[in-house]
Design an enzyme around this catalytic site. Structure first.
Site, mmCIF file in Angstrom:
data_model
loop_
_atom_site.group_PDB
_atom_site.id
_atom_site.type_symbol
_atom_site.label_atom_id
_atom_site.label_comp_id
_atom_site.label_asym_id
_atom_site.label_seq_id
_atom_site.Cartn_x
_atom_site.Cartn_y
_atom_site.Cartn_z
ATOM 1 N N GLU A 115 0.815 -1.211 0.000
ATOM 2 C CA GLU A 115 0.000 0.000 0.000
ATOM 3 C C GLU A 115 0.854 1.268 0.000
ATOM 4 O OE1 GLU A 115 -3.456 0.286 -0.231
ATOM 5 O OE2 GLU A 115 -3.132 -1.810 -0.775
ATOM 6 N N ASP A 168 13.086 11.498 -31.787
ATOM 7 C CA ASP A 168 12.040 10.884 -30.982
ATOM 8 C C ASP A 168 10.897 11.862 -30.731
ATOM 9 O OD1 ASP A 168 13.421 8.524 -30.746
ATOM 10 O OD2 ASP A 168 14.273 8.986 -28.782
#
Length: 251
Positions: A115, A168
């Site tokens: 968690e 890119d």
């Protein structure tokens, strides 16, 4: 440059560091990645690193003390105050500019699990929180690999073509636009041919076609990047004519 990774699963990084073109960066230590197994810093026969959350609720929380012991060992080994990075949904979303910043830097990457981490460790020790998107992973290892991979491919000599990453998507060399479509042999595949301009040999026409494709794809899928390019003064008259002529506006 050096990145230390705190993880419960160092074995996940083995194939990642040994495969693909970016392995050159890791093998040459251009990007020096050192893995630290958090369980090595836990106490007791079971090497426990997590416990139930105060206040109740599902899942387990990673304990602060093993994390601090591991961090202190890393700091002693490094001899510096490299920033501590936690991969977290509340962090700043990682983008090309962020990667470029880390490509000349160094850090200690904390891969959370369960968690999450005891907030006291975060408050005391974490300098930067990074998110790789609006979704949840089982742990920070994949996010750490994403950062390391993106950093590695920006290092000199890692890619086969030195200029490859300049083309890119999101790269400032393309004014932050998305990349254009690419084609290779055969010229006709399942009845679909390659755009004629790419076979013309006319470099000026090819570059204009690629620019137009980048503009159109970006406008249709990420229009906010077009607005950012406008604000930066990166679009010329030909770009604006192309955008004005597009038959549909983005949704």
């Amino acid at each position: 440059m050096r990145f230390d990774v705190i993880t419960l699963f160092p074995e996940l990084f083995g194939p990642f560091l040994a495969c693909g073109v970016t392995r050159r960066a890791y093998e040459s230590r251009q990007v020096d990645v050192r893995l630290w197994n958090l369980r090595d810093f836990a106490e007791g026969n079971y090497r426990r690193v997590d416990d139930r959350p105060f206040g109740g609720g599902p899942g387990m929380v990673m304990m602060a003390e093993p994390l601090l012991r591991c961090l202190n060992s890393i700091r002693a080994d490094r001899g510096d105050r490299a920033p501590v990075v936690l991969f977290s949904p509340i962090g700043t979303k990682l983008d090309h500019a962020g990667v470029a910043g880390w490509s000349a830097g160094t850090g200690i990457l904390v891969c959370g699990r369960y968690e999450g981490l005891d907030q006291r460790f975060i408050d005391r020790c974490v300098d930067v929180q990074i998110s790789v998107g609006d979704f949840v992973l089982s742990g920070g290892e994949i996010a750490a690999m994403a950062l390391l991979d993106a950093v590695a491919r920006l290092q000199p000599g890692v890619l086969n073509d030195e200029g490859s990453h300049q083309l890119d998507s999101f790269n400032p060399a393309l004014d932050g636009l998305l990349d254009c479509p690419h084609y290779t042999r055969p010229e006709v595949w399942q009845g679909q041919g390659v755009p004629d301009v790419l076979l013309s040999g006319h470099h000026g026409h090819i570059e204009r076609w690629r620019r137009d494709q980048r503009l159109e794809i970006t406008w249709r899928t990420r229009p906010e990047l077009i607005e950012a390019a406008r604000a930066a003064g990166s679009l010329d008259r030909a770009d604006e004519r192309l955008l004005a002529a597009l038959p549909e506006k983005p949704a």
